[in-house]
Design a protein around this motif. Structure first.
Motif, PDB file in Angstrom:
ATOM      1  N   ARG A  48       0.711  -1.198   0.011  1.00 33.99           N
ATOM      2  CA  ARG A  48       0.119  -0.198  -0.013  1.00 33.99           C
ATOM      3  C   ARG A  48       0.731   1.236   0.027  1.00 33.99           C
ATOM      4  NH1 ARG A  48      -5.472  -1.847  -0.167  1.00 33.99           N
ATOM      5  NH2 ARG A  48      -6.242   0.252   0.822  1.00 33.99           N
ATOM      6  N   ASN A  49       0.448   2.240  -0.667  1.00 32.87           N
ATOM      7  CA  ASN A  49       1.300   3.538  -0.720  1.00 32.87           C
ATOM      8  C   ASN A  49       2.551   3.316  -1.248  1.00 32.87           C
ATOM      9  OD1 ASN A  49       1.159   6.182  -0.302  1.00 32.87           O
ATOM     10  ND2 ASN A  49       2.123   6.198   1.563  1.00 32.87           N
ATOM     11  N   GLU A  50       2.817   2.191  -2.269  1.00 28.44           N
ATOM     12  CA  GLU A  50       4.043   1.984  -2.874  1.00 28.44           C
ATOM     13  C   GLU A  50       4.695   3.184  -3.571  1.00 28.44           C
ATOM     14  OE1 GLU A  50       5.947  -1.671  -5.292  1.00 28.44           O
ATOM     15  OE2 GLU A  50       3.728  -1.297  -5.538  1.00 28.44           O
ATOM     16  N   GLY A  51       6.006   3.357  -3.186  1.00 26.56           N
ATOM     17  CA  GLY A  51       6.895   4.413  -3.758  1.00 26.56           C
ATOM     18  C   GLY A  51       7.122   5.520  -2.758  1.00 26.56           C
ATOM     19  N   TYR A  52       6.294   5.293  -1.443  1.00 27.24           N
ATOM     20  CA  TYR A  52       6.594   6.549  -0.511  1.00 27.24           C
ATOM     21  C   TYR A  52       7.859   5.971   0.243  1.00 27.24           C
ATOM     22  CZ  TYR A  52       5.922   9.624   3.551  1.00 27.24           C
ATOM     23  OH  TYR A  52       5.798  10.455   4.328  1.00 27.24           O
ATOM     24  N   GLY A  53       8.207   4.790   0.685  1.00 26.99           N
ATOM     25  CA  GLY A  53       9.516   4.625   1.340  1.00 26.99           C
ATOM     26  C   GLY A  53       9.284   4.746   2.633  1.00 26.99           C
ATOM     27  N   ALA A  54      10.498   4.828   3.531  1.00 25.18           N
ATOM     28  CA  ALA A  54      10.592   4.843   4.858  1.00 25.18           C
ATOM     29  C   ALA A  54      10.162   6.368   5.478  1.00 25.18           C
ATOM     30  CB  ALA A  54      11.891   4.556   5.360  1.00 25.18           C
ATOM     31  N   VAL A  55      10.151   6.392   6.646  1.00 27.38           N
ATOM     32  CA  VAL A  55      10.189   7.555   7.436  1.00 27.38           C
ATOM     33  C   VAL A  55      10.981   8.691   7.029  1.00 27.38           C
ATOM     34  CG1 VAL A  55      10.423   8.842   9.748  1.00 27.38           C
ATOM     35  CG2 VAL A  55       8.972   6.777   9.612  1.00 27.38           C
ATOM     36  N   SER A  56      10.738   9.961   6.591  1.00 28.25           N
ATOM     37  CA  SER A  56      11.561  10.831   6.125  1.00 28.25           C
ATOM     38  C   SER A  56      11.530  12.056   6.648  1.00 28.25           C
ATOM     39  CB  SER A  56      11.427  11.171   4.456  1.00 28.25           C
ATOM     40  OG  SER A  56      10.015  11.464   4.329  1.00 28.25           O
ATOM     41  N   ASN A  57      10.532  12.614   7.780  1.00 25.08           N
ATOM     42  CA  ASN A  57      10.349  13.699   8.473  1.00 25.08           C
ATOM     43  C   ASN A  57      11.325  13.617   9.616  1.00 25.08           C
ATOM     44  OD1 ASN A  57       9.630  16.012   9.861  1.00 25.08           O
ATOM     45  ND2 ASN A  57       7.445  15.448   9.631  1.00 25.08           N
TER      46      ASN A  57
END
Length: 246
Positions: A48-57
């Motif tokens: 799900r939400n493929e392409g978002y990746g890991a946490v980045s904030n």
């Protein structure tokens, strides 16, 4: 010959065009059910939400709590979820593959914080006999660095199809390989050395035991288990569970 003495003709099974039509329809129905089941299973476990990746904030924080649980999220996250998993568990990998990126976005947005209870009861299925414990230790090393972005990437890597060892497989990962995995995820030198040296193995075993006790207290019997506000949810059966979080 009268009717009374008329020979009885034995009944024989017969076939007709309708028989073949009905048989063909039955085959098509079975094929449709099988294909539909395969497609449903594929869609169910599709990321799900493929392409978002890991946490980045950079506002996201990570820390090891007193009971060994790793918390990742912003301090004022609206919802906290508890995830119980074992690094050797294939269904845990399925959960992470399906919902991990979706969770990462929720964490970045400050909507969700995750408390990871990483267990080691599947050590017996690892080639080394202690892989799960060493993976828990590696997770703690990276979390103690305070780098949430590196931790999120490392956690995803642990459960990725490329890296997760097979149950009853012929090999798993050495501490050096886990350390390299952490380095590739952006972990600092101290975290990498912590993993290479096995510095957190005893702490990891204790944390995993506390995790097993917490899992039992939740009413669950195995991994993966997801608890939201004290209630277990069907995270594998309902791929929309992350989207449904408040």
């Amino acid at each position: 010959m009268n009717a009374k003495n008329k020979p009885v003709t034995s009944l024989q099974p017969t076939s007709s065009r309708s028989t073949y039509i009905l048989g063909g329809l039955a085959v098509l129905v079975i094929a449709a059910v099988v294909i539909g089941g395969v497609i449903w299973q594929s869609n169910r476990s599709k990321p799900r939400n493929e392409g978002y990746g890991a946490v980045s904030n950079s506002a996201v924080q990570v820390a090891v709590q007193q009971d060994g649980v790793v918390r990742i999220g912003q301090q004022d996250a609206a919802t906290t979820i508890d995830v119980f998993e074992d690094p050797m568990c294939p269904y845990c990998a399925e959960l992470e593959n399906t919902n991990g990126q979706e969770i990462a976005q929720k964490v970045d947005e400050g909507k969700v914080a995750v408390q990871y209870h990483i267990l080691d009861f599947l050590n017996r299925l690892s080639a080394s006999g202690d892989y799960s414990t060493r993976a828990v230790a590696a997770s703690m090393c990276v979390a103690e660095s305070g780098d949430a972005i590196a931790y999120s990437k490392f956690h995803a890597a642990l459960f990725s199809p490329e890296n997760q060892p097979a149950e009853n497989g012929s090999s798993d990962h050495s501490n050096a390989e886990l350390a390299q995995m952490a380095k590739d995820s952006g972990a600092n030198d101290a975290a990498v050395a912590c993993i290479s040296d096995g510095a957190k193995v005893n702490d990891a075993a204790a944390a995993a035991q506390k995790g097993r006790e917490a899992l039992a207290a939740s009413g669950a019997a195995g991994t993966p288990t997801v608890v939201v506000n004290g209630t277990m949810i069907d995270a594998l059966g309902n791929p929309n569970w992350v989207a449904e979080l408040n």
